[in-house]
Design a protein around this motif. Structure first.
Motif, PDB file in Angstrom:
ATOM      1  N   PRO A 297       0.830  -1.214   0.000  1.00  0.00           N
ATOM      2  CA  PRO A 297       0.000   0.000   0.000  1.00  0.00           C
ATOM      3  C   PRO A 297       0.863   1.262   0.000  1.00  0.00           C
ATOM      4  N   TYR A 298       0.394   2.289  -0.703  1.00  0.00           N
ATOM      5  CA  TYR A 298       1.117   3.560  -0.768  1.00  0.00           C
ATOM      6  C   TYR A 298       0.992   4.371   0.511  1.00  0.00           C
ATOM      7  N   ASP A 299      -0.157   4.276   1.144  1.00  0.00           N
ATOM      8  CA  ASP A 299      -0.556   5.271   2.137  1.00  0.00           C
ATOM      9  C   ASP A 299      -0.375   4.864   3.594  1.00  0.00           C
ATOM     10  N   VAL A 300       0.632   4.069   3.895  1.00  0.00           N
ATOM     11  CA  VAL A 300       0.911   3.737   5.294  1.00  0.00           C
ATOM     12  C   VAL A 300       1.353   5.028   5.991  1.00  0.00           C
ATOM     13  N   PRO A 301       0.648   5.465   7.042  1.00  0.00           N
ATOM     14  CA  PRO A 301       0.949   6.778   7.619  1.00  0.00           C
ATOM     15  C   PRO A 301       2.271   6.847   8.372  1.00  0.00           C
ATOM     16  N   ASP A 302       2.613   5.763   9.098  1.00  0.00           N
ATOM     17  CA  ASP A 302       3.860   5.749   9.865  1.00  0.00           C
ATOM     18  C   ASP A 302       4.195   4.313  10.241  1.00  0.00           C
ATOM     19  N   GLN A 303       5.443   4.101  10.673  1.00  0.00           N
ATOM     20  CA  GLN A 303       5.894   2.750  10.996  1.00  0.00           C
ATOM     21  C   GLN A 303       5.142   2.164  12.185  1.00  0.00           C
ATOM     22  N   ALA A 304       4.844   2.972  13.170  1.00  0.00           N
ATOM     23  CA  ALA A 304       4.163   2.482  14.377  1.00  0.00           C
ATOM     24  C   ALA A 304       2.811   1.848  14.057  1.00  0.00           C
ATOM     25  N   SER A 305       2.142   2.331  13.030  1.00  0.00           N
ATOM     26  CA  SER A 305       0.836   1.780  12.675  1.00  0.00           C
ATOM     27  C   SER A 305       0.951   0.573  11.734  1.00  0.00           C
ATOM     28  N   TRP A 306       2.172   0.210  11.371  1.00  0.00           N
ATOM     29  CA  TRP A 306       2.361  -0.878  10.409  1.00  0.00           C
ATOM     30  C   TRP A 306       3.439  -1.848  10.884  1.00  0.00           C
ATOM     31  N   ILE A 307       3.233  -2.364  12.089  1.00  0.00           N
ATOM     32  CA  ILE A 307       4.121  -3.373  12.663  1.00  0.00           C
ATOM     33  C   ILE A 307       3.383  -4.706  12.659  1.00  0.00           C
ATOM     34  N   GLY A 308       3.938  -5.681  11.965  1.00  0.00           N
ATOM     35  CA  GLY A 308       3.341  -7.011  11.905  1.00  0.00           C
ATOM     36  C   GLY A 308       3.879  -7.910  12.998  1.00  0.00           C
ATOM     37  N   PRO A 309       3.419  -9.152  13.034  1.00  0.00           N
ATOM     38  CA  PRO A 309       3.864 -10.086  14.077  1.00  0.00           C
ATOM     39  C   PRO A 309       5.349 -10.427  14.017  1.00  0.00           C
ATOM     40  N   ARG A 310       5.992 -10.192  12.864  1.00  0.00           N
ATOM     41  CA  ARG A 310       7.412 -10.530  12.722  1.00  0.00           C
ATOM     42  C   ARG A 310       8.282  -9.326  12.418  1.00  0.00           C
ATOM     43  N   GLY A 311       7.793  -8.124  12.719  1.00  0.00           N
ATOM     44  CA  GLY A 311       8.628  -6.944  12.514  1.00  0.00           C
ATOM     45  C   GLY A 311       7.939  -5.873  11.696  1.00  0.00           C
ATOM     46  N   ASN A 312       8.739  -5.062  11.015  1.00  0.00           N
ATOM     47  CA  ASN A 312       8.216  -3.946  10.230  1.00  0.00           C
ATOM     48  C   ASN A 312       7.358  -4.439   9.067  1.00  0.00           C
ATOM     49  N   GLY A 313       6.125  -3.999   9.015  1.00  0.00           N
ATOM     50  CA  GLY A 313       5.231  -4.313   7.911  1.00  0.00           C
ATOM     51  C   GLY A 313       4.713  -5.736   7.912  1.00  0.00           C
ATOM     52  N   TYR A 314       4.123  -6.095   6.782  1.00  0.00           N
ATOM     53  CA  TYR A 314       3.512  -7.406   6.586  1.00  0.00           C
ATOM     54  C   TYR A 314       3.989  -7.984   5.269  1.00  0.00           C
ATOM     55  N   ALA A 315       4.212  -9.285   5.253  1.00  0.00           N
ATOM     56  CA  ALA A 315       4.557  -9.950   4.002  1.00  0.00           C
ATOM     57  C   ALA A 315       3.387  -9.852   3.042  1.00  0.00           C
ATOM     58  N   ALA A 316       3.671  -9.790   1.763  1.00  0.00           N
ATOM     59  CA  ALA A 316       2.618  -9.771   0.756  1.00  0.00           C
ATOM     60  C   ALA A 316       2.011 -11.161   0.585  1.00  0.00           C
ATOM     61  N   TYR A 317       2.830 -12.181   0.745  1.00  0.00           N
ATOM     62  CA  TYR A 317       2.425 -13.569   0.500  1.00  0.00           C
ATOM     63  C   TYR A 317       2.861 -14.378   1.706  1.00  0.00           C
ATOM     64  N   LYS A 318       1.886 -14.880   2.447  1.00  0.00           N
ATOM     65  CA  LYS A 318       2.188 -15.657   3.652  1.00  0.00           C
ATOM     66  C   LYS A 318       1.626 -17.060   3.503  1.00  0.00           C
ATOM     67  N   VAL A 319       2.480 -18.042   3.716  1.00  0.00           N
ATOM     68  CA  VAL A 319       2.050 -19.432   3.774  1.00  0.00           C
ATOM     69  C   VAL A 319       1.878 -19.761   5.253  1.00  0.00           C
ATOM     70  N   ALA A 320       0.698 -20.237   5.626  1.00  0.00           N
ATOM     71  CA  ALA A 320       0.379 -20.496   7.031  1.00  0.00           C
ATOM     72  C   ALA A 320       1.398 -21.445   7.661  1.00  0.00           C
ATOM     73  N   ASP A 321       1.670 -21.238   8.927  1.00  0.00           N
ATOM     74  CA  ASP A 321       2.676 -22.023   9.644  1.00  0.00           C
ATOM     75  C   ASP A 321       2.384 -23.521   9.640  1.00  0.00           C
ATOM     76  N   GLU A 322       1.123 -23.913   9.519  1.00  0.00           N
ATOM     77  CA  GLU A 322       0.743 -25.326   9.551  1.00  0.00           C
ATOM     78  C   GLU A 322       0.973 -26.037   8.221  1.00  0.00           C
ATOM     79  N   VAL A 323       1.160 -25.284   7.139  1.00  0.00           N
ATOM     80  CA  VAL A 323       1.306 -25.874   5.810  1.00  0.00           C
ATOM     81  C   VAL A 323       2.655 -26.579   5.705  1.00  0.00           C
TER      82      VAL A 323
END
Length: 96
Positions: free
Chosen positions: A33-59
């Motif tokens: 996304p273009y419009d992420v306002p700041d890093q604090a609002s875009w922290i995922g479970p594994r760090g900065n941001g979110y992966a675009a393509y995630k394969v579930a941990d159980e797969v």
């Protein structure tokens, strides 16, 4: 399940979450996304941001061929994303 030519763009968190076994994707394109306002609002479970393509941990069996992710954070160029892909670390689960 086979996905070919999968284009997913500009979503707010994970764009694709693959939960099924024996999945294959041939060609994946993503723009964050273009419009992420700041890093604090875009922290995922594994760090900065979110992966675009995630394969579930159980797969245990999944393939991705020809995947690409890019970003252009024009609302705030200081925003960072640590990864484009998240896959379980095990044999049989391959990101190529």
């Amino acid at each position: 399940m086979l996905a070919t030519g999968l284009f997913v763009e500009h979503y707010q968190r994970y764009e694709v979450i693959w939960n099924g076994e024996r999945g294959r994707t041939v060609f994946f394109q993503n723009e964050k996304p273009y419009d992420v306002p700041d890093q604090a609002s875009w922290i995922g479970p594994r760090g900065n941001g979110y992966a675009a393509y995630k394969v579930a941990d159980e797969v245990t069996d999944h393939e991705l061929w020809g995947g690409g992710v890019y970003s252009f954070f024009n609302a705030n160029p200081s925003v960072r994303v640590d990864r484009g892909f998240e896959v379980p670390i095990r044999s049989g689960c391959t990101a190529c």
